[in-house]
Design a protein around this motif. Structure first.
Motif, PDB file in Angstrom:
ATOM      1  N   VAL A  74       0.825  -1.218   0.000  1.00 33.54           N
ATOM      2  CA  VAL A  74       0.000   0.000   0.000  1.00 33.54           C
ATOM      3  C   VAL A  74       0.853   1.259   0.000  1.00 33.54           C
ATOM      4  O   VAL A  74       0.365   2.344  -0.325  1.00 33.54           O
ATOM      5  CB  VAL A  74      -0.958   0.016   1.213  1.00 33.54           C
ATOM      6  CG1 VAL A  74      -1.903  -1.176   1.154  1.00 33.54           C
ATOM      7  CG2 VAL A  74      -0.192   0.035   2.540  1.00 33.54           C
ATOM      8  N   TYR A  75       2.123   1.087   0.376  1.00 34.30           N
ATOM      9  CA  TYR A  75       3.027   2.244   0.431  1.00 34.30           C
ATOM     10  C   TYR A  75       4.449   1.764   0.219  1.00 34.30           C
ATOM     11  O   TYR A  75       4.869   0.759   0.817  1.00 34.30           O
ATOM     12  CB  TYR A  75       2.911   2.940   1.789  1.00 34.30           C
ATOM     13  CG  TYR A  75       3.931   4.039   2.015  1.00 34.30           C
ATOM     14  CD1 TYR A  75       3.896   5.211   1.266  1.00 34.30           C
ATOM     15  CD2 TYR A  75       4.928   3.904   2.986  1.00 34.30           C
ATOM     16  CE1 TYR A  75       4.828   6.223   1.473  1.00 34.30           C
ATOM     17  CE2 TYR A  75       5.856   4.911   3.198  1.00 34.30           C
ATOM     18  CZ  TYR A  75       5.808   6.065   2.438  1.00 34.30           C
ATOM     19  OH  TYR A  75       6.727   7.061   2.638  1.00 34.30           O
TER      20      TYR A  75
ATOM     21  N   HIS B 158       5.250   4.353  -4.516  1.00 35.55           N
ATOM     22  CA  HIS B 158       3.905   3.795  -4.694  1.00 35.55           C
ATOM     23  C   HIS B 158       3.068   4.127  -3.472  1.00 35.55           C
ATOM     24  O   HIS B 158       3.521   4.008  -2.338  1.00 35.55           O
ATOM     25  CB  HIS B 158       3.971   2.266  -4.868  1.00 35.55           C
ATOM     26  CG  HIS B 158       2.628   1.609  -4.811  1.00 35.55           C
ATOM     27  ND1 HIS B 158       1.743   1.623  -5.872  1.00 35.55           N
ATOM     28  CD2 HIS B 158       1.995   0.921  -3.806  1.00 35.55           C
ATOM     29  CE1 HIS B 158       0.629   0.979  -5.534  1.00 35.55           C
ATOM     30  NE2 HIS B 158       0.759   0.539  -4.296  1.00 35.55           N
TER      31      HIS B 158
ATOM     32  N   ASP C 176      -1.307   3.710  -2.531  1.00 34.50           N
ATOM     33  CA  ASP C 176      -2.712   3.572  -2.925  1.00 34.50           C
ATOM     34  C   ASP C 176      -3.572   4.297  -1.891  1.00 34.50           C
ATOM     35  O   ASP C 176      -3.062   5.046  -1.053  1.00 34.50           O
ATOM     36  CB  ASP C 176      -3.100   2.105  -3.090  1.00 34.50           C
ATOM     37  CG  ASP C 176      -3.055   1.312  -1.783  1.00 34.50           C
ATOM     38  OD1 ASP C 176      -2.825   1.923  -0.715  1.00 34.50           O
ATOM     39  OD2 ASP C 176      -3.264   0.082  -1.835  1.00 34.50           O
ATOM     40  N   ASP C 177      -4.888   4.094  -1.944  1.00 33.85           N
ATOM     41  CA  ASP C 177      -5.769   4.830  -1.035  1.00 33.85           C
ATOM     42  C   ASP C 177      -5.478   4.498   0.430  1.00 33.85           C
ATOM     43  O   ASP C 177      -5.524   5.384   1.299  1.00 33.85           O
ATOM     44  CB  ASP C 177      -7.232   4.516  -1.357  1.00 33.85           C
ATOM     45  CG  ASP C 177      -7.682   5.145  -2.678  1.00 33.85           C
ATOM     46  OD1 ASP C 177      -6.997   6.085  -3.139  1.00 33.85           O
ATOM     47  OD2 ASP C 177      -8.703   4.695  -3.237  1.00 33.85           O
TER      48      ASP C 177
END
Length: 236
Positions: A12-13, A91, A93-94
């Motif tokens: 996610v990160y 990277h 994402d939400d």
């Protein structure tokens, strides 16, 4: 699900850390990558739990599962907190954006103790090198100074900044061994004293916002549980 698949499919990160993020990169500097992945909730329903961290799959790449990452951040782990403030994000994402929005929730006056404890351990290693070899590992000395500057300024301002800015050239001179150990050690001691002086007046809260972080983690787990388990995980 294989460990590396968790990183590839559920990160996610992800960011770059080390010298490149600190503004201390030179020719030949490595690219250290760090990340956070969310193991699908159904994987926790088995006897064998998903890994709390994964080394790889890329060179100089290391990732933490979200819950472990949050645990360490709430303890004011220096390496974890700095990951959240990297200027080199590769990277997000939400869910990663929500994690970054929580950066302030992890910060508290506990950073004084945790950063100081880490710095003390690193300083002892450097002193051992001086006694044994007559000089420290200068690259490690440079990075310790950088951490001490970051810690002092965090306690003074309440904001964590990992880029060295105007300190770059002086720090690189330390890396080259040009400053000498006496001058380098004196700088370290001065930074530690300045951090100690800043701690009682720090704008940071006494405690991190654990409830806010836990609410975020709960929502992420619940959302993941609502998603069907990928077929590739069945029976593994």
């Amino acid at each position: 699900m294989r460990d590396h698949d968790l990183v590839r499919r559920h990160t996610v990160y992800a960011c770059v850390m080390g010298s490149r993020a600190f503004g201390l990169a030179t020719d030949g500097s490595d690219t250290d990558r760090r990340g956070v992945y969310v193991a699908p909730t159904p994987l926790f329903w088995r006897f064998d739990k998903p890994p709390r961290h994964v080394d790889g799959p890329g060179h100089e790449q290391f990732s933490w599962e979200l819950e472990r990452f949050c645990e360490l951040a709430l303890r004011a782990n220096p390496n974890i907190l700095e990951c959240l403030h990297s200027p080199l994000v590769e990277h997000v994402d939400d869910t990663g954006k929500e994690l970054l929005a929580l950066r302030g929730a992890f910060l508290s006056r506990h950073v004084h103790e945790s950063f100081a404890r880490y710095a003390t351990g690193q300083l002892r290693k450097l002193e051992a090198d001086v006694r044994t070899h007559g000089a420290p590992r200068w690259k490690h000395a440079m990075h310790l100074l950088r951490l001490l500057i970051s810690s002092r300024d965090l306690l003074r301002t309440g904001e964590l900044r990992i880029e060295v800015g105007d300190h770059r050239e002086r720090l690189l001179a330390v890396k080259r061994g040009e400053a000498g150990w006496a001058e380098t050690e004196s700088w370290m001691n001065r930074l530690r004293e300045e951090a100690d002086a800043a701690a009682p007046r720090s704008p940071l809260p006494d405690e991190p916002d654990r409830a806010r972080v836990e609410d975020f983690l709960f929502r992420v787990r619940r959302a993941s549980a609502a998603v069907a388990v990928p077929e590739s995980t069945e029976g593994e």
